[in-house]
Design an enzyme around this catalytic site. Structure first.
Site, mmCIF file in Angstrom:
data_model
loop_
_atom_site.group_PDB
_atom_site.id
_atom_site.type_symbol
_atom_site.label_atom_id
_atom_site.label_comp_id
_atom_site.label_asym_id
_atom_site.label_seq_id
_atom_site.Cartn_x
_atom_site.Cartn_y
_atom_site.Cartn_z
ATOM 1 N N HIS A 161 4.593 -0.505 2.301
ATOM 2 C CA HIS A 161 4.007 0.788 1.915
ATOM 3 C C HIS A 161 4.442 1.931 2.820
ATOM 4 C CE1 HIS A 161 1.139 -0.601 -1.183
ATOM 5 N NE2 HIS A 161 1.348 -1.754 -0.566
ATOM 6 N N ASP A 369 6.511 10.105 5.379
ATOM 7 C CA ASP A 369 5.409 9.366 4.772
ATOM 8 C C ASP A 369 6.001 8.361 3.802
ATOM 9 O OD1 ASP A 369 2.887 8.581 4.017
ATOM 10 O OD2 ASP A 369 2.144 10.614 3.695
HETATM 11 O O1 F6P Z 1 0.411 3.911 4.633
HETATM 12 C C1 F6P Z 1 0.234 2.598 5.002
HETATM 13 C C2 F6P Z 1 -1.239 2.241 5.060
HETATM 14 O O2 F6P Z 1 -1.407 0.884 5.303
HETATM 15 C C3 F6P Z 1 -1.910 2.631 3.772
HETATM 16 O O3 F6P Z 1 -1.750 1.673 2.789
HETATM 17 C C4 F6P Z 1 -3.282 2.909 4.206
HETATM 18 O O4 F6P Z 1 -3.860 3.887 3.441
HETATM 19 C C5 F6P Z 1 -3.131 3.428 5.600
HETATM 20 O O5 F6P Z 1 -1.915 2.933 6.081
HETATM 21 C C6 F6P Z 1 -4.390 3.100 6.350
HETATM 22 O O6 F6P Z 1 -4.228 2.659 7.609
HETATM 23 P P1 F6P Z 1 -5.353 1.887 8.400
HETATM 24 O O7 F6P Z 1 -5.691 0.665 7.606
HETATM 25 O O8 F6P Z 1 -4.733 1.573 9.704
HETATM 26 O O9 F6P Z 1 -6.516 2.798 8.497
#
Ligand code: F6P
Length: 557
Positions: A161, A369
Site C-alpha cells: 500500500h 504517498d
Molecule cells: O499507507 C499505508 C498504511 O498502512 C495505510 O494502509 C494506513 O491507513 C496507514 O498506513 C495507517 O498507519 P498505522 O496503522 O501505522 O496507523
C-alpha cells in the site's frame, strides 16, 4: 486477509476493555470486500498488555464469531520493535524516500521477524485447502516466503500500500535481499502504480540478479505475477451519507451557516511527515500574502489525525504544525475571520462527508504517498461537479487522476498560485474536470479492485508452474512484412535499447546510427503509419537524438 491492523482494535480504560474502530485507509477499503465473502481477517489486537482477562477474552470471542476477525497478540517488546521500530522507523521513511530518517536497529529486525512468524502461525491455524491468502503491506514483507516454505501449494497474494522506492534508495536498507525474497514467496504481487512496479523490478534485478517481464518473473521453479492496480474506495458509503445520513445533513447545514460567507479549502491527513502539511501551510501563507483580495474570503480547514505518536518524528511534526498554524492565524486573524481552522482528531465518516461536500477545493499535497484515498473520497462527494481537486504529482493517485490540478508540493510558489487558480477556476472547466474524476472514482471502486486482485491471484496460483520458459515466439519475417503491407492503419511502437540498437555497457555510447535515423524518418513519413518510440531513457537524450524527425512520437523516462 492478513494486515497489521484489523478494522477494530482493543483499548483499555482502567480495568475495562472495549473495541475501538481504527483509523486508516486499509480498513475502509477491505471491510466492504470481506463482508461480501466468507473470508476471515487476521490482524494485530492492538494491545500489548499480555494479560488474560474475562472481559478482554469475551471481546475477542465476539470479534471472531461475529466479524470473523482473528486477533494476534504481540508482547510489548515485539510490538515496539516491529511496529514502531522496523516498520515505522526503517521501512516507512525509506519507502517514502526519506533515507535520512532511516533508523535500522538489529533488535527491531529480530522483532519484525518474530512478528511475521507469529502471523504465519496464526494463518496456519485457520488455513484450509484451496484458500487464498491475501497479505497486506510493508509490515509483512517476509511473510509470503515464510508461509510458502511451510505450505508450498497455497495461493498467496501480496499487496503493497506504500510506494516501492527507487532501487538506489531501497538498496540502502540492511537486509534488503531478505525482504525482496520474502515478497517473492507470493504468487501475485500488486502495487498501486507502474512506477512502483518498475522500481521493484529494478531492485530485483540489481540485488537478486533476477530479470523480469512487466507482468511476471521466474523465481526458482515458480512464476510470480506482478501488477499495478490502484486501490479504490466504496463511494456509496459517502453518497449514502450525503443523501440519507441525518447527521451528515445536519453537519452540512451547520457548515453552510458558519462558512457561507467564504470559500473552503480542505485538507485531511494522518499527522505524518509524508503528507506535506508544513509545506502546504507555508504555501497557504504565501497565498495570503500574494493574493490579499482573498483575505477574509477563504478559510483552510485542516483535519489532522494523530498517528504513531510514540515515534519521535511524529511528535516533532505535531509541534511544528501547531506552531505554524499559530503563526499564520496570529498574523492574519481578524475578529470575524481566522485563516485556518485546525481539527487535530479523527473525524467520523459522517462529518467527513459533510466537509468534503462543502469544500470548494481539496488540497491533497503529500510529498510522496502510496496512493491517497482522501483524493478519491473528496471526488466521490462531488456528484454535481462543484469542486476542485489539487493533487500532488507524487501521490500514487495522480497516475489515474490527471484531471486534478497537479502540483509539486515542494514548490511553494507554484502551490500558492495553484490555490489561487483553483479558487477562481471557470465553472465549465471545473465541472468537466470533476465529472471525469467522479465517473472514474465510482467505476474503479474498491469492489472492482478486490475482484481483480482475487481473480488474478487465483489464476496466478493455478498457473504458477505452467508457463516457465514459455516466452512468446518472434513473428516470422514474411508474416510481418505481409501484415505490414496489407494494413491500412498501422501503429508501430518501438523500444530503443536492445531493440533499435544493441545494448551498450555505457548507455551514452548507444547513440543511433545515421541508417537508423533515416529508417525511422522513412517509416514516420508514411501517412498510414503512426510511429512511437518508447524508452526508459531520459527525455533529453531522446529529444537530442530523435527530436528532429517529423511525425515521430516519443515517450521518454
Ligand atoms: O499507507 C499505508 C498504511 O498502512 C495505510 O494502509 C494506513 O491507513 C496507514 O498506513 C495507517 O498507519 P498505522 O496503522 O501505522 O496507523
Amino acid at each position: 486477509v492478513v494486515s497489521n491492523r484489523l478494522p477494530i482494535s482493543l483499548k483499555r480504560s482502567g480495568t475495562f476493555w472495549h473495541s475501538k474502530a481504527t483509523a486508516g485507509g486499509l480498513a475502509t477499503a477491505m471491510n466492504p470486500i470481506l463482508r461480501g465473502s466468507d473470508g476471515i481477517w487476521i490482524g494485530w489486537s492492538g494491545d500489548t498488555s499480555e494479560t488474560t482477562d474475562k472481559n478482554r477474552d469475551a471481546i475477542l470471542k465476539v470479534w471472531a464469531e461475529k466479524h470473523r476477525y482473528f486477533a494476534v497478540d504481540l508482547d510489548q517488546e515485539t510490538a515496539n520493535g516491529f511496529y514502531e521500530g522496523l516498520a515505522n522507523q526503517a521501512l516507512w521513511p525509506l519507502f517514502h524516500h526519506f533515507p535520512s530518517l532511516l533508523r535500522f536497529d538489529p533488535e527491531h529486525w529480530q522483532a519484525y521477524v518474530r512478528a511475521n512468524e507469529k502471523f504465519r502461525d496464526e494463518i496456519l491455524k485457520h488455513l484450509r485447502p484451496n484458500d487464498l491468502v491475501w497479505i497486506h503491506d510493508y509490515h509483512f514483507l517476509l511473510l509470503p516466503q515464510m508461509l510458502r516454505e511451510l505450505v508450498p501449494e497455497i495461493a498467496i497474494g501480496f499487496f503493497l500500500h506504500v510506494p516501492f522506492p527507487s532501487s538506489s534508495v531501497f538498496r540502502t536498507l540492511p537486509k534488503r535481499e531478505k525482504l525482496l525474497r520474502g515478497m517473492l514467496g507470493a504468487d501475485y504481487v500488486g502495487f498501486h502504480t507502474h512506477r512502483y512496479l518498475q522500481h521493484f523490478r529494478t531492485s530485483i534485478l540489481r540485488l537478486l540478479g533476477l530479470t523480469s517481464q512487466m507482468d511476471h518473473l521466474e523465481a526458482g521453479n515458480r512464476i510470480v505475477r506482478l501488477d499495478a492496480l490502484p486501490i479504490g474506495i466504496a463511494p456509496h458509503q459517502f453518497t449514502d451519507l450525503l443523501t440519507k445520513g441525518a447527521g451528515t445533513r445536519k453537519q452540512l447545514s451547520e457548515l453552510k451557516q458558519r462558512f457561507g460567507y467564504c470559500k473552503i479549502l480542505l485538507s485531511v491527513d494522518r499527522l505524518d511527515y509524508t503528507k506535506g502539511i508544513p509545506e502546504r501551510l507555508r504555501a497557504y501563507r504565501r497565498f495570503l500574502q500574494e493574493y490579499p483580495n482573498w483575505r477574509g474570503k477563504v478559510v483552510l480547514i485542516q483535519v489532522a489525525v494523530p498517528s504513531r505518536e510514540r515515534v519521535p518524528q511524529y511528535t516533532r511534526l505535531r509541534r511544528e504544525v501547531d506552531e505554524l498554524i499559530e503563526e499564520i492565524n496570529g498574523e492574519w486573524r481578524t475578529p470575524h475571520w481566522s485563516p485556518i481552522t485546525y481539527l487535530r482528531r479523527n473525524l467520523p465518516q459522517a462529518e467527513l462527508a459533510a466537509l468534503y461536500a462543502n469544500a470548494d477545493v481539496a488540497l491533497v499535497t503529500p510529498l510522496p504517498d502510496g496512493l491517497n484515498l482522501v483524493a478519491k473520497e473528496y471526488v466521490a462527494c462531488k456528484s454535481a461537479g462543484d469542486g476542485v481537486l489539487v493533487l500532488s504529482e507524487f501521490a500514487g493517485a495522480a497516475a489515474e487522476m490527471g484531471e486534478a490540478l497537479l502540483v509539486n508540493p515542494y514548490d511553494e510558489e507554484c502551490l500558492s498560485a495553484t490555490i489561487a487558480r483553483a479558487l477562481s477556476l471557470d465553472e465549465t472547466e471545473k465541472r468537466e474536470r470533476m465529472m471525469a474524476l467522479y465517473r472514474r472514482v465510482h467505476k474503479n471502486n474498491v469492489f472492482a479492485w478486490g475482484d481483480r486482485f482475487i481473480t488474478n491471484l487465483t489464476t496466478a496460483a493455478q498457473t504458477r508452474s505452467k508457463q516457465l520458459h514459455n516466452e512468446p515466439r518472434p513473428l516470422e519475417k514474411k508474416q510481418l512484412v505481409n501484415a505490414f503491407t496489407q494494413a491500412q492503419s498501422r501503429l508501430i511502437m518501438l523500444d530503443y535499447d536492445g531493440t533499435l540498437t544493441p545494448f551498450a555497457s555505457l548507455p551514452q555510447s548507444a547513440a543511433p546510427s545515421k541508417t537508423l535515423i533515416d529508417l525511422l524518418e522513412r517509416l514516420a513519413q508514411d501517412e498510414h503509419s503512426t510511429v512511437a518510440l518508447i524508452s526508459g531513457r531520459s527525455r533529453i537524450d531522446l529529444e537530442r537524438w530523435f527530436g528532429d524527425i517529423p511525425r515521430l512520437w516519443i515517450a521518454a523516462e
